[in-house]
Design an enzyme around this catalytic site. Structure first.
Site, PDB file in Angstrom:
ATOM      1  N   CYS A 165      -1.949 -65.733  22.051  1.00 43.66           N
ATOM      2  CA  CYS A 165      -1.791 -64.364  21.580  1.00 43.66           C
ATOM      3  C   CYS A 165      -3.119 -63.667  21.302  1.00 43.66           C
ATOM      4  O   CYS A 165      -3.142 -62.465  21.040  1.00 43.66           O
ATOM      5  CB  CYS A 165      -0.903 -64.342  20.336  1.00 43.66           C
ATOM      6  SG  CYS A 165       0.738 -65.042  20.666  1.00 43.66           S
ATOM      7  N   HIS A 305      -3.281 -58.902  12.714  1.00 44.48           N
ATOM      8  CA  HIS A 305      -2.400 -59.635  13.622  1.00 44.48           C
ATOM      9  C   HIS A 305      -0.949 -59.467  13.164  1.00 44.48           C
ATOM     10  O   HIS A 305      -0.071 -59.178  13.965  1.00 44.48           O
ATOM     11  CB  HIS A 305      -2.801 -61.102  13.663  1.00 44.48           C
ATOM     12  CG  HIS A 305      -2.090 -61.901  14.704  1.00 44.48           C
ATOM     13  ND1 HIS A 305      -2.129 -61.567  16.041  1.00 44.48           N
ATOM     14  CD2 HIS A 305      -1.317 -63.012  14.613  1.00 44.48           C
ATOM     15  CE1 HIS A 305      -1.422 -62.451  16.735  1.00 44.48           C
ATOM     16  NE2 HIS A 305      -0.908 -63.325  15.890  1.00 44.48           N
ATOM     17  N   GLU A 316      -3.357 -64.217   6.516  1.00 42.03           N
ATOM     18  CA  GLU A 316      -4.242 -63.147   6.986  1.00 42.03           C
ATOM     19  C   GLU A 316      -4.584 -62.174   5.859  1.00 42.03           C
ATOM     20  O   GLU A 316      -5.728 -61.723   5.733  1.00 42.03           O
ATOM     21  CB  GLU A 316      -3.609 -62.392   8.151  1.00 42.03           C
ATOM     22  CG  GLU A 316      -4.560 -61.390   8.778  1.00 42.03           C
ATOM     23  CD  GLU A 316      -4.008 -60.708  10.017  1.00 42.03           C
ATOM     24  OE1 GLU A 316      -4.786 -60.022  10.719  1.00 42.03           O
ATOM     25  OE2 GLU A 316      -2.791 -60.859  10.307  1.00 42.03           O
ATOM     26  N   LYS A 337       2.595 -54.157  15.344  1.00 35.71           N
ATOM     27  CA  LYS A 337       3.645 -54.997  15.930  1.00 35.71           C
ATOM     28  C   LYS A 337       5.008 -54.671  15.346  1.00 35.71           C
ATOM     29  O   LYS A 337       6.036 -55.001  15.939  1.00 35.71           O
ATOM     30  CB  LYS A 337       3.336 -56.483  15.693  1.00 35.71           C
ATOM     31  CG  LYS A 337       2.178 -57.028  16.511  1.00 35.71           C
ATOM     32  CD  LYS A 337       1.998 -58.512  16.267  1.00 35.71           C
ATOM     33  CE  LYS A 337       0.831 -59.079  17.051  1.00 35.71           C
ATOM     34  NZ  LYS A 337      -0.474 -58.625  16.534  1.00 35.71           N
ATOM     35  N   HIS A 342       5.585 -58.131  19.310  1.00 32.13           N
ATOM     36  CA  HIS A 342       4.413 -58.950  19.620  1.00 32.13           C
ATOM     37  C   HIS A 342       4.320 -59.066  21.135  1.00 32.13           C
ATOM     38  O   HIS A 342       5.103 -59.786  21.769  1.00 32.13           O
ATOM     39  CB  HIS A 342       4.569 -60.324  18.972  1.00 32.13           C
ATOM     40  CG  HIS A 342       3.336 -61.163  19.008  1.00 32.13           C
ATOM     41  ND1 HIS A 342       2.242 -60.851  19.786  1.00 32.13           N
ATOM     42  CD2 HIS A 342       3.010 -62.319  18.366  1.00 32.13           C
ATOM     43  CE1 HIS A 342       1.306 -61.765  19.623  1.00 32.13           C
ATOM     44  NE2 HIS A 342       1.757 -62.658  18.762  1.00 32.13           N
ATOM     45  N   PHE A 405      -1.577 -69.364  19.227  1.00 31.47           N
ATOM     46  CA  PHE A 405      -1.239 -70.788  19.178  1.00 31.47           C
ATOM     47  C   PHE A 405      -2.420 -71.597  19.711  1.00 31.47           C
ATOM     48  O   PHE A 405      -3.062 -71.223  20.689  1.00 31.47           O
ATOM     49  CB  PHE A 405      -0.010 -71.082  20.032  1.00 31.47           C
ATOM     50  CG  PHE A 405       1.299 -70.613  19.448  1.00 31.47           C
ATOM     51  CD1 PHE A 405       1.377 -70.088  18.181  1.00 31.47           C
ATOM     52  CD2 PHE A 405       2.471 -70.711  20.188  1.00 31.47           C
ATOM     53  CE1 PHE A 405       2.579 -69.669  17.649  1.00 31.47           C
ATOM     54  CE2 PHE A 405       3.688 -70.304  19.672  1.00 31.47           C
ATOM     55  CZ  PHE A 405       3.739 -69.777  18.407  1.00 31.47           C
TER      56      PHE A 405
END
Length: 418
Positions: A165, A305, A316, A337, A342, A405
């Site tokens: 991502c 994110h 975060e 998002k 996403h 990931f």
């Protein structure tokens, strides 16, 4: 940045996407790409109304359309957004194409093509495999970069980037470095993804990564809210043109914003989960600030994110406080998002584009779907998450975070061009 292009769940161009983001429009709805009735998650942020014929270099050219339709959907999205950005920039009218690169990413690549071909093999196993000769070159994650290069005759640095991502932010940083090191006068960069198919949805469902709010898709992505239960999958393609300053000025290009720094780091922690203390996130923001040569108090907006997962949002938010200290409370923070979903390998480019528009127009897009009574006791709500409504403010510089990931982290900083 001298050109922008976007094919997204909330618009088929930059202007529509930006307007809908400021208005807090959700791109989520029932999945139409396949029958998802037996899946735990039956909704996503799909691109609506996309017709590749609308983005041909020669309208009505049947051969070009046939070649385009042979490509995986993710590559079609890439070609469409790159055409928009190149047209917007007018770059190709006055440039040596040997000096223009294409660095374009996809986190997964041609997943739909893979599903089709794997199914074909299983169906005909008794009389031998029946693979298409286009299977491999259509599926691979670098082919979008290759096809853009081929279509426009761009012979500078050319490759795909894969960092889950964080993919398209990693691509943007690579483009930035190629331009400032003099390896290209301009780079066509960004990311594309089209993974809303059985393997994509089923795979993420099995990990418990996706929201399962099938009764309310539009409100399912709710970053930093107490009831968040996973991300909403999105798709699309976003392209930005990075160009060397003197070259842009010499040809009289319009300049949206200036790229001033990028950071990269690893969590070195877990296959899929972010570090619970946000160590990788903290490092990547610090490195981006150092590379940009600015102090934390010079940043006015962070597009986080913020995927709407329980652990990721929490870590975060803590990392932002650790890096920015007291200035964290002066920042605007938002997770777009909540509207686009996403977009996986395309999400970094999408959010970088939102940062560009924020510094250009001095307005911050919102984080939608938050209710005042839907709180997480572990999140500091003194931070300004720009809940539910866009906010006007001076945005001198904006930072975009993307995490993937494998522990891949990337951050990009853009500022007003003066």
């Amino acid at each position: 940045m001298t050109g922008l292009g976007a094919i997204t769940p909330i618009g088929l161009d930059v202007a529509t996407t930006w307007r809908n983001a400021l208005d807090g429009v959700s791109g989520a709805g029932p999945i139409t790409h396949f029958d998802a009735s037996l899946f735990k998650t039956q909704f996503a942020c799909e691109v609506k109304g996309f017709n590749p014929a609308d983005f041909l270099e020669t309208p009505g050219d049947r051969r070009e359309l046939k070649d385009t339709l042979r490509m995986d959907l993710y590559t079609q999205y890439a070609l469409a957004c790159c055409k928009q950005a190149l047209d917007d920039s007018a770059l190709l009218q006055s440039v040596d194409r040997n000096e223009v690169g294409v660095i374009f990413g996809s986190g997964i690549g041609g997943l739909h093509t893979f599903e089709q071909q794997a199914g074909n093999y299983a169906l005909h196993a008794a009389d031998g495999p029946k693979y298409s000769p286009f299977f491999i070159p259509t599926m691979i994650a670098d082919i979008a970069a290759g096809m853009v290069s081929i279509k426009y005759g761009l012979r500078g640095p050319n490759y795909g980037v894969v960092s889950a991502c964080a993919t398209s932010t990693t691509a943007l940083i690579a483009a930035f470095n190629n331009v400032r090191l003099g390896k290209a006068v301009a780079v066509v960069t960004g990311g594309a993804e089209a993974a809303i198919y059985p393997a994509g949805v089923g795979g993420f469902n099995s990990m418990h990564a996706l929201s399962t709010r099938n009764d309310s898709p539009e409100t399912a992505s709710r970053p930093f809210s107490g009831s968040r239960d996973g991300f909403v999958m999105g798709e699309g393609g976003v392209c930005l043109i990075f160009e060397e300053l003197e070259h842009a000025l010499k040809r009289g290009a319009k300049i949206y914003a200036e790229v001033i720094g990028g950071g990269e780091s690893a969590d070195a922690h877990h296959l899929t989960a972010s570090h619970p203390e946000g160590l990788g996130a903290k490092l990547v923001m610090e490195r981006a600030l150092r590379d940009a040569g600015i102090t934390p108090d010079e940043v006015d907006y962070i597009n986080v994110h913020g995927t709407s997962t329980p652990v990721g949002d929490l870590s975060e938010a803590q990392a932002v406080k650790d890096v920015f200290g007291d200035h964290a409370y002066e920042l605007n923070i938002s997770s777009t998002k909540s509207m686009t979903g996403h977009m996986l390998g395309a999400t970094g480019a999408m959010e970088a584009l939102f940062c560009v528009k924020a510094v250009q127009e001095d307005i911050v897009p919102p984080t939608i779907n938050h209710a005042d009574d839907d709180l997480d006791e572990n999140i500091d709500y003194k931070l300004n998450f720009t809940f539910n409504k866009a906010q006007k403010r001076t945005v001198r510089a904006a930072l975009s975070n993307t995490f993937g990931f494998g522990g891949h982290n990337a951050s990009l900083i853009v500022k007003k061009f003066e």
